[in-house]
Design a protein around this motif. Structure first.
Motif, mmCIF file in Angstrom:
data_model
loop_
_atom_site.group_PDB
_atom_site.id
_atom_site.type_symbol
_atom_site.label_atom_id
_atom_site.label_comp_id
_atom_site.label_asym_id
_atom_site.label_seq_id
_atom_site.Cartn_x
_atom_site.Cartn_y
_atom_site.Cartn_z
ATOM 1 N N LEU A 67 97.743 62.486 -48.226
ATOM 2 C CA LEU A 67 96.950 61.383 -48.775
ATOM 3 C C LEU A 67 96.108 61.861 -49.965
ATOM 4 C CD1 LEU A 67 95.548 59.582 -45.604
ATOM 5 C CD2 LEU A 67 97.473 58.904 -47.009
ATOM 6 N N GLY A 68 95.998 61.016 -50.972
ATOM 7 C CA GLY A 68 95.156 61.355 -52.114
ATOM 8 C C GLY A 68 93.696 61.458 -51.715
ATOM 9 N N HIS A 69 93.302 60.667 -50.724
ATOM 10 C CA HIS A 69 91.941 60.717 -50.204
ATOM 11 C C HIS A 69 91.991 60.875 -48.685
ATOM 12 C CE1 HIS A 69 89.364 59.966 -53.679
ATOM 13 N NE2 HIS A 69 90.404 59.331 -54.167
ATOM 14 N N PRO A 70 92.210 62.119 -48.224
ATOM 15 C CA PRO A 70 92.359 62.319 -46.769
ATOM 16 C C PRO A 70 91.117 61.876 -45.997
ATOM 17 C CG PRO A 70 92.618 64.402 -47.979
ATOM 18 C CD PRO A 70 92.313 63.366 -48.980
ATOM 19 N N GLU A 71 89.953 61.916 -46.663
ATOM 20 C CA GLU A 71 88.719 61.551 -45.948
ATOM 21 C C GLU A 71 88.683 60.058 -45.631
ATOM 22 O OE1 GLU A 71 88.936 62.063 -49.132
ATOM 23 O OE2 GLU A 71 87.730 60.599 -50.203
ATOM 24 N N ARG A 72 89.599 59.293 -46.218
ATOM 25 C CA ARG A 72 89.587 57.854 -45.973
ATOM 26 C C ARG A 72 90.669 57.420 -44.990
ATOM 27 N NH1 ARG A 72 89.392 55.882 -52.264
ATOM 28 N NH2 ARG A 72 87.418 56.872 -52.817
ATOM 29 N N PHE A 73 91.279 58.372 -44.256
ATOM 30 C CA PHE A 73 92.448 58.017 -43.444
ATOM 31 C C PHE A 73 92.136 56.884 -42.461
ATOM 32 C CE2 PHE A 73 90.274 60.763 -40.511
ATOM 33 C CZ PHE A 73 90.621 60.279 -39.265
ATOM 34 N N TYR A 131 90.573 54.267 -42.859
ATOM 35 C CA TYR A 131 90.644 52.924 -43.455
ATOM 36 C C TYR A 131 91.858 52.165 -42.933
ATOM 37 C CZ TYR A 131 87.187 54.005 -47.115
ATOM 38 O OH TYR A 131 86.062 54.333 -47.806
ATOM 39 N N ARG A 144 90.762 48.686 -42.398
ATOM 40 C CA ARG A 144 91.221 47.767 -43.436
ATOM 41 C C ARG A 144 92.691 47.427 -43.222
ATOM 42 N NH1 ARG A 144 88.138 47.857 -48.329
ATOM 43 N NH2 ARG A 144 90.005 46.919 -49.176
ATOM 44 N N ALA A 203 94.159 47.614 -50.490
ATOM 45 C CA ALA A 203 93.385 48.115 -51.620
ATOM 46 C C ALA A 203 93.907 47.585 -52.941
ATOM 47 C CB ALA A 203 93.394 49.643 -51.629
ATOM 48 N N ASP A 255 91.545 48.535 -55.875
ATOM 49 C CA ASP A 255 90.178 48.928 -55.536
ATOM 50 C C ASP A 255 90.205 50.446 -55.308
ATOM 51 O OD1 ASP A 255 87.729 49.468 -54.488
ATOM 52 O OD2 ASP A 255 87.767 47.901 -52.959
ATOM 53 N N TYR A 256 89.743 51.178 -56.310
ATOM 54 C CA TYR A 256 89.800 52.643 -56.218
ATOM 55 C C TYR A 256 89.025 53.169 -55.013
ATOM 56 C CZ TYR A 256 91.564 52.881 -61.052
ATOM 57 O OH TYR A 256 92.308 52.760 -62.191
ATOM 58 N N GLU A 257 87.989 52.461 -54.644
ATOM 59 C CA GLU A 257 87.147 52.919 -53.540
ATOM 60 C C GLU A 257 87.835 52.754 -52.183
ATOM 61 O OE1 GLU A 257 82.966 53.300 -54.657
ATOM 62 O OE2 GLU A 257 84.686 54.551 -55.078
ATOM 63 N N ALA A 258 88.837 51.866 -52.137
ATOM 64 C CA ALA A 258 89.514 51.605 -50.869
ATOM 65 C C ALA A 258 90.840 52.339 -50.772
ATOM 66 C CB ALA A 258 89.743 50.112 -50.694
ATOM 67 N N CYS A 259 91.435 52.642 -51.928
ATOM 68 C CA CYS A 259 92.770 53.263 -51.947
ATOM 69 C C CYS A 259 92.727 54.633 -51.284
ATOM 70 C CB CYS A 259 93.248 53.382 -53.391
ATOM 71 S SG CYS A 259 94.709 54.395 -53.607
ATOM 72 N N ILE A 260 93.652 54.868 -50.333
ATOM 73 C CA ILE A 260 93.667 56.154 -49.633
ATOM 74 C C ILE A 260 94.625 57.131 -50.309
ATOM 75 C CG2 ILE A 260 92.965 55.229 -47.396
ATOM 76 C CD1 ILE A 260 95.913 55.332 -46.538
ATOM 77 N N GLU A 316 86.756 62.837 -56.710
ATOM 78 C CA GLU A 316 86.276 61.462 -56.551
ATOM 79 C C GLU A 316 87.187 60.463 -57.250
ATOM 80 O OE1 GLU A 316 82.149 61.029 -57.638
ATOM 81 O OE2 GLU A 316 81.677 62.886 -56.565
ATOM 82 N N SER A 317 87.223 59.252 -56.743
ATOM 83 C CA SER A 317 88.013 58.188 -57.361
ATOM 84 C C SER A 317 87.571 58.034 -58.814
ATOM 85 C CB SER A 317 87.765 56.871 -56.623
ATOM 86 O OG SER A 317 88.383 56.917 -55.373
ATOM 87 N N ASN A 370 93.903 58.502 -56.593
ATOM 88 C CA ASN A 370 94.249 57.086 -56.389
ATOM 89 C C ASN A 370 95.490 56.720 -57.186
ATOM 90 O OD1 ASN A 370 90.793 56.397 -56.441
ATOM 91 N ND2 ASN A 370 92.125 56.078 -54.691
#
Lengths: 431, 296
Positions: free
Chosen positions: A110-116, A118, A122, B158, B170-175, B225-226, B230
């Motif tokens: 994942l590009g943002h593993p800390e958000r898994f 979600y 979501r 997202a 939504d960059y803040e929501a995209c995982i 950071e986003s 993303n």
């Protein structure tokens, strides 16, 4: 009829050496994951057109092993093939660890593993991937419940008989379950366990199929890629998973199974299942290839060209065809080798390794072909390349994390009562 | 009376004055993003409203004015309507495109795109054989499909299509799972790997660290950071159009080959252009209903 049991005896230093090697590789994996988490996705060789690479391949590979193993365990607990009883727990344990492996690989991808998380807060009902993660929850619960009910008597008895940290460990995993003291008590307890296990097994079958079919559907619903966009994809995923699961069981049981009178028959049985699913898999693949060739859609044909004669033809010819299909099929069906537990185990290992190539070829070649003519020559940047070969850190993390999962499985295999203990005590005489 | 007076004034000013006026308006539209971007940070602190704060002043209409002025006028008219009544489309005249790729570069500068991300590459196709050979250039922004294949696959909601038809992230929501990238039949989505063009040099060029103002917000590039990590895509320069400015690729096009406007407005330039038989869209057979039209 009787398979010759090769005396696979290992020297004394083999086990510590094994743990040193696997432990070291696991350490490499942990370091690689840390590097990936600190420096981000730029440590990969992925590009914007090829956004899925090694990690996704290993993810679907592990999910395949997990579902394959899980469904093999249902042979025993749902379909009543009790001659394979001794494979049951091992299959569930490998299903659990393979699932952990899959989760780990898709997490670092994942590009943002800390958000898994979600994915649950979501959650989007229109996404196959979201459904997939939803199924994982049920699936992991099914595996854990099944394992616990199968092992609870043994765990409780181990908690009583062992000392030190082991006792604490067994008490913890037995969740305070008390060991039955008499044979009749055990009979009742065992019957209850088996009822629960059977029920979970029955519920588990559609869940496991959803997990695996869902993984295939992630790709199959992408209409943008003609190679993926086929209803056969989820089926191929499922059958390949069964093949890899059966092959894994054949390999594991041949080399690490319990050496008793059932041993050769169990290995043979697992190998035969592997043979069956490998053959069906071959048939499906052939259908897919032939229809694709006949259809002559340029992007579709180009994918086949990439697979057969692209930059990595050995993935197909050597990996998928030789190690994944021809070698195991030959070893399992040839008169000279099918009697030998050793060769059946090798066949299992060969298929387990070769099937990685199947997943590589199902994911990456479809991305290598530009979706629009000229897109590959429209923007000249390394990250806009239509060529992908995993980076050093991708290799390191892949090898390392696989080692970590193998290490976890090995430790669990040694600690947990993979083969019944109490059962032997109470029913040893009857059988 | 007033109207008459206006006309007479216009008659009095010479041709040269009008040209100068148009030129200054064109210039203003080019530099305005830079000027506005300084105030954009302040604007994001307030809520990003759908109303434009201050629309650029335009010269009075004139029959053969620069299409940029005409389109800015169309844009201002559209902005007066509620969001859901607008239908942003882009029209690219392939007969006029010379393949200079100024749009690709302007977009990179406007949105501070890293090396892995490109919103508007220009595809080249060679037609014929030497010596009778020609090149066809096909700029490919996000086609902002009416039926986008990229949005339903997102596991975390997202990315979606706005009421005005623009597909946003939504960059803040995209995982960062990159499913949408694989689902786009046009390759219009890229992934921000967090690279820099000047990586490996003594210092990363400050311009690369400069914030972007996508989606009416300030996005600093630092760490992981986003928008790093993303999926990213063209958004028709949403942050510009809602301030009455044209997307950067449109403004910068040297041959005026790219048009932009509201297709729901029959008076707009784009409406005139897309309702002709020489307009086509990419891969229409997929049912994606793109909102980028090509003229041939």
């Amino acid at each position: 009829m009787q398979a010759t049991t090769l005396p696979i005896t290992l020297p004394r230093w083999a086990k510590p050496a094994y743990y040193v090697v696997v432990g070291f590789l696991s350490l490499v994996g942990v370091v690689a994951v840390l590097v990936r988490l600190i420096y981000g996705m730029k440590v990969t060789a992925l590009t914007s057109p090829i956004p899925w690479g090694m990690w996704v391949v290993i993810y679907i590979y592990f999910i395949g092993l997990s579902v394959g193993s899980f469904l093999m365990s249902t042979l025993v607990y749902v379909f009543g093939m009790h001659r394979y009883e001794k494979v049951g727990r091992m299959a569930l344990l490998s299903a659990l660890f393979a699932l952990f492996g899959g989760m780990l690989f898709i997490w670092i991808d994942l590009g943002h593993p800390e958000r898994f998380w979600y994915i649950f807060t979501r959650w989007s009902p229109t996404s196959v991937l979201a459904w997939e993660c939803f199924f994982y929850l049920f699936y992991i619960v099914a595996i854990l419940c099944k394992l616990w009910f199968l092992m609870r008597c043994d765990l409780a008895s181990l908690a009583e008989s062992s000392e030190g940290w082991r006792a604490t460990f067994y008490r913890f995993v037995s969740l305070g379950f008390r060991c039955p003291k008499t044979a009749s008590e055990w009979q009742r307890c065992h019957a209850q366990s088996m009822r629960v296990v059977r029920t979970i097994g029955i519920i588990g079958i559609p869940i496991a199929i959803a997990v695996r079919g869902g993984t295939g559907a992630i790709f199959a619903v992408v209409a943008a890629k003609p190679y993926w966009y086929t209803a056969l994809f989820p089926i191929i995923f499922l059958v390949s998973a069964l093949a890899s699961g059966a092959a894994l069981m054949a390999f594991l049981y041949a080399f690490f199974g319990k050496r008793d009178e059932d041993y050769p028959e169990i290995v043979k049985g697992m190998a035969n299942f592997a043979l069956l699913f490998l053959t069906i898999d071959m048939l499906l693949m052939a259908a897919e290839f032939l229809v694709g060739f006949y259809g002559r859609i340029p992007e579709h044909l180009e994918v086949y060209r990439q697979i057969l004669f692209g930059p990595f033809p050995y993935t197909f010819w050597l990996g998928q065809l030789f190690f994944g299909t021809i070698l195991p099929v030959t070893l399992i069906s040839w008169k000279r080798t099918r009697q030998s537990v050793f060769w059946l185990g090798v066949a299992g290992l060969s298929a387990v390794v070769g099937i990685v190539a199947v997943w590589l070829n199902l994911v990456i070649p479809a991305l290598v072909v530009p979706v629009l003519k000229g897109l590959d020559k429209a923007f000249f940047q390394p990250r806009w390349s239509f060529y992908y070969f995993p980076s050093f850190w991708e290799w390191a993390s892949t090898v390392g994390l696989i080692a970590l999962i193998v290490l976890g499985f090995s430790i669990a295999y040694e600690l947990l009562p993979v083969f019944g203990i109490v059962e032997e005590k109470f029913s040893g005489g009857e059988r | 009376m007033v109207k008459e007076k206006g006309e007479s004034v216009e008659q009095q000013v010479g041709r040269r004055d009008i040209l100068a006026k148009i030129a200054s308006a064109v210039f203003a539209s080019l530099v305005a993003p830079a000027v506005l971007s300084e105030t954009a940070q302040a604007a994001t602190e307030q809520q990003p409203t759908q109303q434009t704060p201050k629309l650029p002043e335009l010269p009075p209409p004139k029959p053969d004015e620069d299409p940029l002025i005409r389109m800015m006028r169309d844009l201002q008219r559209a902005l007066k309507k509620p969001l859901e009544k607008r239908r942003w489309v882009m029209v690219i005249d392939l007969r006029k495109c010379v393949g200079c790729k100024a749009c690709t570069v302007a977009c990179i500068v406007e949105n501070k795109l890293p090396p892995s991300v490109v919103y508007r590459p220009v595809l080249e196709e060679e037609i014929g054989k030497y010596p009778r050979v020609t090149l066809r250039f096909l700029p490919r922004p996000c086609l902002q499909c009416d039926n986008p294949p990229c949005t339903p696959v997102c596991p975390v909601k997202a990315t979606w299509k706005r009421p005005d038809g623009i597909v946003v992230i939504d960059y803040e929501a995209c995982i960062g799972c990159r499913y949408c990238i694989t689902a786009c039949p046009y390759g219009a989505r890229s992934f921000d790997f967090g690279d820099y063009y000047t990586e490996g040099t003594p210092e990363i060029a400050p311009v690369e660290k400069a914030p972007s103002f996508e989606y009416h917000r300030t996005w600093e590039r630092k760490g992981n950071e986003s928008p790093i990590g993303n999926a990213r895509k063209c958004h028709f320069c949403l942050h510009l159009i809602e301030r009455g400015l044209l997307p950067q690729c449109v403004t910068t096009c040297i041959g005026r080959a790219t048009y932009f406007g509201d297709a729901n407005d029959p008076e707009s330039l784009v409406s005139e252009l897309i309702n002709k038989p020489n307009a086509f869209r990419l891969k229409e057979d997929l049912g994606t209903e793109p909102k980028v039209y090509y003229l041939i």
